[in-house]
Motif scaffolding. Structure first.
Motif, short mmCIF file in Angstrom:
data_model
loop_
_atom_site.label_atom_id
_atom_site.label_comp_id
_atom_site.label_asym_id
_atom_site.label_seq_id
_atom_site.Cartn_x
_atom_site.Cartn_y
_atom_site.Cartn_z
N LEU A 56 0.78 -1.63 0.45
CA LEU A 56 0.26 0.02 0.17
C LEU A 56 1.26 1.37 -0.20
O LEU A 56 0.78 2.33 -0.52
CB LEU A 56 -0.47 0.13 1.65
CG LEU A 56 -1.83 -0.92 1.43
CD1 LEU A 56 -2.86 -1.21 2.83
CD2 LEU A 56 -3.23 0.01 -0.02
N GLY A 57 1.92 1.15 1.18
CA GLY A 57 2.60 2.28 0.77
C GLY A 57 3.84 2.63 -0.51
O GLY A 57 3.21 4.05 -1.50
N ALA A 58 4.16 1.94 -1.97
CA ALA A 58 4.84 1.56 -2.47
C ALA A 58 2.61 2.13 -3.49
O ALA A 58 3.26 3.02 -4.80
CB ALA A 58 5.07 0.50 -3.46
N VAL A 59 1.59 1.50 -3.96
CA VAL A 59 0.46 1.61 -4.03
C VAL A 59 0.37 3.58 -4.19
O VAL A 59 -0.28 4.32 -5.07
CB VAL A 59 -0.38 1.20 -4.12
CG1 VAL A 59 -1.95 2.13 -4.75
CG2 VAL A 59 -0.42 -0.47 -4.24
N ALA A 60 0.28 3.51 -2.55
CA ALA A 60 0.02 5.45 -2.66
C ALA A 60 1.14 6.37 -3.65
O ALA A 60 0.71 7.40 -4.03
CB ALA A 60 0.72 5.59 -1.14
N GLN A 61 2.61 5.97 -3.64
CA GLN A 61 3.29 6.49 -4.69
C GLN A 61 3.02 6.67 -5.90
O GLN A 61 3.32 7.63 -6.64
CB GLN A 61 4.72 6.36 -3.85
CG GLN A 61 4.51 6.67 -2.85
CD GLN A 61 4.98 7.71 -2.78
OE1 GLN A 61 6.37 9.27 -2.77
NE2 GLN A 61 4.61 9.03 -2.05
N ALA A 62 3.09 5.56 -6.26
CA ALA A 62 2.35 4.96 -7.56
C ALA A 62 1.26 5.68 -8.33
O ALA A 62 1.03 5.52 -9.33
CB ALA A 62 2.68 3.70 -7.87
N THR A 63 0.37 5.91 -7.94
CA THR A 63 -1.28 6.61 -7.94
C THR A 63 -1.24 8.36 -7.46
O THR A 63 -0.65 8.33 -6.81
CB THR A 63 -1.80 5.65 -7.85
OG1 THR A 63 -2.33 5.37 -6.05
CG2 THR A 63 -2.44 4.20 -7.69
N SER A 65 -5.04 9.32 -7.32
CA SER A 65 -6.27 9.83 -6.65
C SER A 65 -7.22 9.17 -6.12
O SER A 65 -8.33 9.16 -5.47
CB SER A 65 -7.46 10.36 -8.08
OG SER A 65 -7.44 9.94 -8.81
N ILE A 66 -7.15 7.68 -6.47
CA ILE A 66 -8.14 6.66 -6.46
C ILE A 66 -7.84 6.15 -4.54
O ILE A 66 -6.36 6.16 -3.87
CB ILE A 66 -7.37 4.85 -7.53
CG1 ILE A 66 -8.57 4.15 -6.57
CG2 ILE A 66 -6.22 4.63 -6.67
CD1 ILE A 66 -8.21 3.32 -7.42
N GLU A 67 -8.88 6.31 -4.40
CA GLU A 67 -8.63 5.80 -2.76
C GLU A 67 -8.42 4.65 -2.23
O GLU A 67 -8.49 3.81 -2.82
CB GLU A 67 -10.22 6.33 -1.82
CG GLU A 67 -11.04 7.44 -1.61
CD GLU A 67 -12.40 7.50 -1.27
OE1 GLU A 67 -12.17 7.15 -0.40
OE2 GLU A 67 -13.02 8.49 -2.26
N LEU A 68 -7.72 4.33 -1.09
CA LEU A 68 -7.13 3.39 -0.72
C LEU A 68 -8.01 3.42 1.00
O LEU A 68 -7.95 3.47 2.15
CB LEU A 68 -5.36 3.62 -0.49
CG LEU A 68 -4.63 4.12 -1.75
CD1 LEU A 68 -3.14 4.26 -1.21
CD2 LEU A 68 -4.98 2.63 -2.64
N MET A 69 -7.25 1.49 0.88
CA MET A 69 -8.38 1.09 2.33
C MET A 69 -7.88 -0.52 2.77
O MET A 69 -7.32 -1.41 1.80
CB MET A 69 -10.02 0.74 1.97
CG MET A 69 -10.52 0.39 2.82
SD MET A 69 -12.20 0.70 3.07
CE MET A 69 -12.78 -0.09 4.64
N THR A 70 -7.50 -0.77 4.39
CA THR A 70 -7.16 -1.43 4.08
C THR A 70 -8.34 -2.81 4.57
O THR A 70 -9.81 -2.51 4.95
CB THR A 70 -6.29 -2.34 5.21
OG1 THR A 70 -6.84 -0.92 6.67
CG2 THR A 70 -5.21 -1.77 5.24
N TYR A 71 -8.82 -3.90 3.77
CA TYR A 71 -9.93 -4.47 3.49
C TYR A 71 -10.08 -6.49 3.69
O TYR A 71 -9.81 -7.04 2.86
CB TYR A 71 -11.14 -4.64 2.41
CG TYR A 71 -12.42 -4.78 2.33
CD1 TYR A 71 -13.12 -3.48 2.18
CD2 TYR A 71 -12.50 -6.24 2.26
CE1 TYR A 71 -14.87 -4.17 2.51
CE2 TYR A 71 -14.30 -6.15 2.46
CZ TYR A 71 -15.15 -4.97 2.71
OH TYR A 71 -16.59 -6.09 2.66
#
Length: 331
Positions: A56-63, A65-71
């Motif tokens: 998720l840390g990598a995703v936060a930097q690679a994206t 606008s998309i919202e992120l969440m643990t599920y």
């Protein structure tokens, strides 16, 4: 507007692939992306389980606008709640306020690995209540000393706090969990499109707050899109037949061998009866419909099978989202 999300299934894809798929999901037009947080896949054939928080840390930097969440993350056994508070605050900063912390009482499959046993459901939920209280205290920014029934926190403080408040969503399955969590969480998570859960959640929140308040209701549904229907059915049976047991059973099984044994008599046609398989996008829309009809504000799709994901995101995701949004407008 109903929000539609993409699921980063850590059980079926490696870490680099998950980041690539998150970028693809954003480009395809998904509103949010949720990530599972497992130590083990349910079935050996799934074959993966990287650390969700690094991904998720990598995703936060690679994206962008998309919202992120643990599920969902279980903040009670494998992780101490003080550690969950720290990594959630950090991820909220890295994502520029796009993160929601989704929490739940966990599965034996993942939590037993630290050798702390597996409590009964009532104790697990009590532990989760206390964990959320600790996380809230730390996110408030002060020095926290805590001596509770289940946890101790000794002179802890989060030194990097996000400017955007961090929402907390909690998984519920019935009246007891709703009573415990509706007043201490921001949003609800559920895996079944049951209107009674949505109504119960809103009722408890309204009673606790004295007036209605905004609260998202976030669901998730597996699908198996493929141009070849039989190939989709076979893939769903191979990798997702564990789903047939239901969460009350799945939460207590400790190993992939246990899931394999518990589902050995589940047939491909049984899986196809509960999961839409094949190229028919309208059939997928109809399988998702019960969620928004039950009052869910957000619905995350699970596309089954790593080998199918590039084609799904490139060919099917865009048209499917168009159909979902058009159907969800007509309620």
């Amino acid at each position: 507007m109903t929000g539609f999300g993409y699921t980063l299934m850590t059980e079926q894809s490696g870490p680099k692939e998950l980041v690539t798929y998150a970028v693809g999901a954003e480009k395809a037009g998904f509103d949010f992306a949720v990530s599972s947080d497992h130590y083990s896949p349910w079935l050996t054939s799934q074959g993966h389980s990287p650390y969700a928080w690094t991904v998720l840390g990598a995703v936060a930097q690679a994206t962008e606008s998309i919202e992120l969440m643990t599920y969902v993350t279980c903040p009670t056994m494998r992780y101490h709640p003080a550690v969950v508070a720290q990594k959630a605050a950090t991820l909220q900063i890295l994502s520029d306020g796009r993160f929601t912390l989704g929490l739940g009482s966990g599965e034996n499959l993942n939590e037993h690995v630290v050798g702390a046993g597996w409590p009964g459901v009532d104790k697990r939920q009590d532990m989760l209540v206390e964990a959320i209280q600790i996380i809230r205290e730390l996110l408030a920014g002060g020095l926290v000393e805590w001596q509770g029934e289940h946890y101790r926190v000794d002179s802890a403080r989060l030194w990097d706090l996000p400017d955007v408040p961090l929402p907390i969503a909690v998984a519920v399955s019935g009246d007891k969990s709703i009573e415990k969590f509706a007043s201490i969480a921001d949003h609800m998570i559920a895996v079944a499109p049951e209107k009674v859960l949505v109504n119960g959640w809103r009722h408890v929140r309204n009673m606790a707050a004295g007036s209605p308040s905004e609260s998202r209701v976030i669901g998730q549904i597996p699908i198996c899109w493929d141009p070849d229907q039989q190939k989709a059915i076979d893939r769903a049976h191979d990798q997702f037949r564990w789903f047939a047991g239901g969460w009350s059973v799945n939460a207590d099984l400790p190993t992939t061998a246990g899931f394999s044994a518990a589902t050995q008599f589940v047939r491909p046609e049984d899986v196809a009866d509960s999961i839409p398989c094949g190229p028919d996008l309208d059939a997928i829309v109809e399988s998702v419909r019960p969620y928004w009809e039950a009052g869910f504000s957000d619905i995350a799709l699970v596309q089954i099978g790593d080998e199918s994901l590039e084609a799904f995101l490139a060919e099917a995701a865009g048209p499917l989202l168009e159909k979902l949004r058009a159907a969800a407008k007509v309620k």
